[in-house]
Each structure stands twice: as C-alpha cells, then as structure tokens.
Design an enzyme around this catalytic site. Structure first.
Site, short mmCIF file in Angstrom:
data_model
loop_
_atom_site.label_atom_id
_atom_site.label_comp_id
_atom_site.label_asym_id
_atom_site.label_seq_id
_atom_site.Cartn_x
_atom_site.Cartn_y
_atom_site.Cartn_z
N CYS A 259 -26.27 -23.42 0.75
CA CYS A 259 -27.53 -23.68 1.45
C CYS A 259 -28.52 -24.49 0.63
O CYS A 259 -28.88 -25.61 1.00
CB CYS A 259 -28.19 -22.35 1.87
SG CYS A 259 -27.32 -21.49 3.20
N ILE A 260 -29.01 -23.92 -0.48
CA ILE A 260 -30.15 -24.50 -1.18
C ILE A 260 -29.90 -25.93 -1.67
O ILE A 260 -30.76 -26.80 -1.51
CB ILE A 260 -30.59 -23.60 -2.35
CG1 ILE A 260 -30.89 -22.19 -1.85
CG2 ILE A 260 -31.82 -24.18 -3.05
CD1 ILE A 260 -31.97 -22.13 -0.80
#
Length: 417
Positions: A259-260
């Site tokens: 994600c990040i």
C-alpha cells in the site's frame, strides 16, 4: 446458484473468502495461477493471515478454488481482488484488472453484482471496469450492478481483520448501491456507504497518502535531529503524551508493503495526467521515503568508520527483512535496497529473519538459526524489523555494534536511527 466468486486469491481475496465462508455463504475462488488453485484445494495456505488448518476449515464449508471463469455464471456476486502494481509511467498497471474483467465478462448474467476491491485511481470503476464488463457480457446498464469497495486488509493485525473493519462501498446507481450494501452486510460488521465509486476509490488513496506523508515527515526529522544530536525517539515519546491533536508516527529504514509505497502514486499520477499539475506532497514524500535505505547505509558506513573499518570487507548482519513485524510478506521491503547497496560497497551481508526461510537477494547469505552467535560474529548488526521473536536485550548484549532503525532498544551502546 452460488453466492460469491472471489477473483484473485492473495492477501486481499483469501481473507474475503474466509469471512464469507464463516458467514455461511457459498464461495468459489477464481485465480489464474494453477499453483495457487491446487495448493488451496489441497489445504495449503500461501498468505500470513490464514494457516493450513484454516484453509481446511474453508474447504469443509464447500469452498473450492478454480481457474475456470465459467464459475461466475452461477454467482450472485463477483468480487475482483487482483494486484494493481505501478506501471512504468508511475500510474497503476490495470492489466490484471482488465484481465479479470475479460475472464468473467462473457459469463455474467443479468442481476449479477460485480465489485472491484483492487486499489486504483478514482474513475477506474466507472471508466474502465463497467464499460468493459458491459461490452463483454452484452448486458445493459440496468442489468449489471457494478460497485467499488476498497480493501483494508492489514496483514498480521491481530486486532482488526476484514470482519470488524468498517467496509466502504460505493456505486453510481441506487440499485447497485443497495445490492453491494446488502452483500457486504452479510460478511462484515459495519458497511459505510459512499455516494459513488470515485469517492470510495479516493477514500483508500487518502488513507494511505496520509500515512505516507506523515512517515516521510518523521523520516526527514529523524535525519536532521541526528545531526543536531537530539534523541528523536524521545521527542516522539514526549509529543505522544498530548491527548489530542497528535498521532505518533515513527521513522524507519523505508516503507514497504502493498500500500504505502504504491497507492499514493496512483492519485499523483491521476492528478498529473488529468489536471496537468503535480501532487507535491506525495512526490516529496516518495522522494524522502525512497531515500531512507541509502541514508541507512550511510549511517552504517559511519558506524563502521568509527570502528576504523571500511564497509568493504566488513560483515553486516541484517535482522528482519520483511516489510512489517511478525509476518513473512516481503513486498517492497526496504531491506532489499539496503542489502543491495551494502553489497555494491563490498560488504559481506548476512541476514536473519524467523519468518523468511530463504531470501532472494543475490550475494546475501543466511546467518542460520542462532541470531546471538551471528550478532557476536558480525562487525555491525542492523535491526531492520522488530519481530517479536527477537530478544532485543540479548541481541544488544551479544552484538559488537548494534544499529537500531526501529527505535526498539534502550541500551546506551546502541545506535538508533
């Protein structure tokens, strides 16, 4: 008829399968990987949050995995949970999403609900998925219900799983909205209805951009606080005592996971291509966070220099090579970049991780099972991930020199990021 087909049986799709089976739904899993399909049907898990025994329990409920897309013809709902990595241009690579649509499209029947859960830029559901499904299925807009629901799976989180994490659901017409809300209400505790697919798509990007930017903030602060000879870990501890207006983020050797490092770039790419200007916060955060492995290596070189040793020829032990604690997932782990940079400088790089049996970074070697002996033998030991299996006090006592990038140690002789 079947209740649900989940397309993509990885870290997102398989937890959805599990909760749907536990809720009493009839579930089929669809994946293009024959190895994944055969492994699941044989009772073998390939994700951290489900073990083999739990896969066996799913099979006992009637769950089966297949690579035959005709199974969607019998489904009331189809949920797409396939990867969306970054493309060479910096936007989301929708090849897997489009491939999933092409696979299921010809087999959809009137009234089927199709939900995209893959993280992507706002507009994907309305501009890519719906038109493709309508074209391939031959169904009209009133016959096909399409929605978007961002996945919020946090691998290794023992407190929040799919069931007790609020589920955002968005559709662009009332019938699809109600069908999606009703479906997820059978599986999760709380459904949060968005006004449309673009808002639901954007919510996930905001969540991860918020984390990305704040991690970049503390990463940059940690670097100049080190130069100012101020203990930044104590600064974070002190600021955290404020009961309002502050949420603690901590620095580290970089960002990893699914994600990040990835998701905020979808929004940045969409803004740049559609509006013609950059999303400066995201671009700066990406620059800072992606530079952290190089900064870690520069600190390693300085610590070895303090011992009158060069990086070339020194043995550096890396502890923890996954992207987060207590899981085996190595996606986008900053440990890879740290190791490669050390190898380029001529270091002998060893690694230890209780969750990783083998690490595919050419040039590194395993330190074996005895982490204390490995720390005692290495010129420098670097804590990259704070797995709970590590006895940090014992590691501090054994290591010749310990560099803690996670701020988990307290010894006076330990060097922290």
């Amino acid at each position: 008829m079947g209740d649900l087909v989940v397309v993509g049986l990885g870290y997102v799709g398989l937890p959805l399968v599990a909760e749907a089976c536990r809720a009493g739904l009839s579930v089929t899993g669809l994946d293009v990987s024959r190895g994944v399909v055969d492994g699941l049907n044989a009772g073998r898990s390939h994700v951290d949050d489900l073990d083999d025994a739990e896969i066996g329990e799913l099979l006992a409920t009637g769950f089966t995995a297949t690579d035959d897309a005709t199974c969607v013809a019998e489904a009331d709902a189809v949920v797409i949970c396939v990867p969306t990595p970054l493309s060479a241009e910096g936007g989301p690579d929708l090849a897997a999403v489009e491939g999933a649509c092409r696979g299921i499209g010809p087999h959809l029947r009137p009234g089927t609900l199709v939900v995209l859960e893959s993280t992507t830029y706002p507009g994907t559901t309305a501009e890519v998925v719906r038109p493709l499904l309508e074209e391939l299925s031959g169904l009209g807009a009133d016959e096909l219900h399409v929605a978007y629901s961002p996945e919020r799976i946090d691998p290794g989180n023992a407190t929040y799983g799919l069931k007790n994490t609020p589920k955002v659901v968005g559709a662009d017409d009332p019938a699809a909205q109600e069908k999606a809300r009703a479906f997820y209400s059978r599986v999760v505790d709380t459904v949060v209805v968005a006004s449309g697919t673009r808002e639901a798509e954007s919510a996930k990007l905001l969540e991860n951009t918020y984390r990305h930017v704040n991690i970049a903030l503390v990463n940059e602060m940690a670097r100049f606080f080190h130069e100012l000879e101020i203990d930044f870990w104590e600064v974070v501890r002190l600021a955290s005592t404020k009961p309002f207006g502050f949420q603690a983020f901590t620095p580290g050797p970089g960002v990893g996971g699914h994600c990040i490092p990835i998701d905020p770039n979808y929004l940045s790419h969409r803004v740049r291509t559609q509006l013609g200007y950059g999303f400066r916060f995201v671009e700066l955060a990406q620059e800072i966070n992606s530079s952290m492995p190089a900064y870690v290596v520069s600190r390693i070189a300085s610590l070895l220099n303090d011992q009158e040793k060069a990086v070339r020829g020194s043995t550096v032990l890396l502890l923890g090579v996954t992207y987060k604690p207590d899981i085996a997932d190595q996606r986008e782990s900053p440990a890879v970049d740290v190791a490669k940079r050390l190898l380029q400088l001529g270091a002998s790089v060893r690694y230890h991780d209780p969750h990783v049996a083998s690490w595919d970074v050419a040039g590194t070697t395993s330190a074996g099972e005895d982490v204390l002996a490995a720390a005692a033998d290495a010129d420098l030991t670097v804590l990259l991930q704070q797995h709970s299996a590590y006895d940090l006090d014992a590691i501090e006592a054994s290591a010749r020199c310990l560099f803690d990038t996670r701020g988990r140690t307290t010894g006076e002789s330990t060097h922290r990021l």
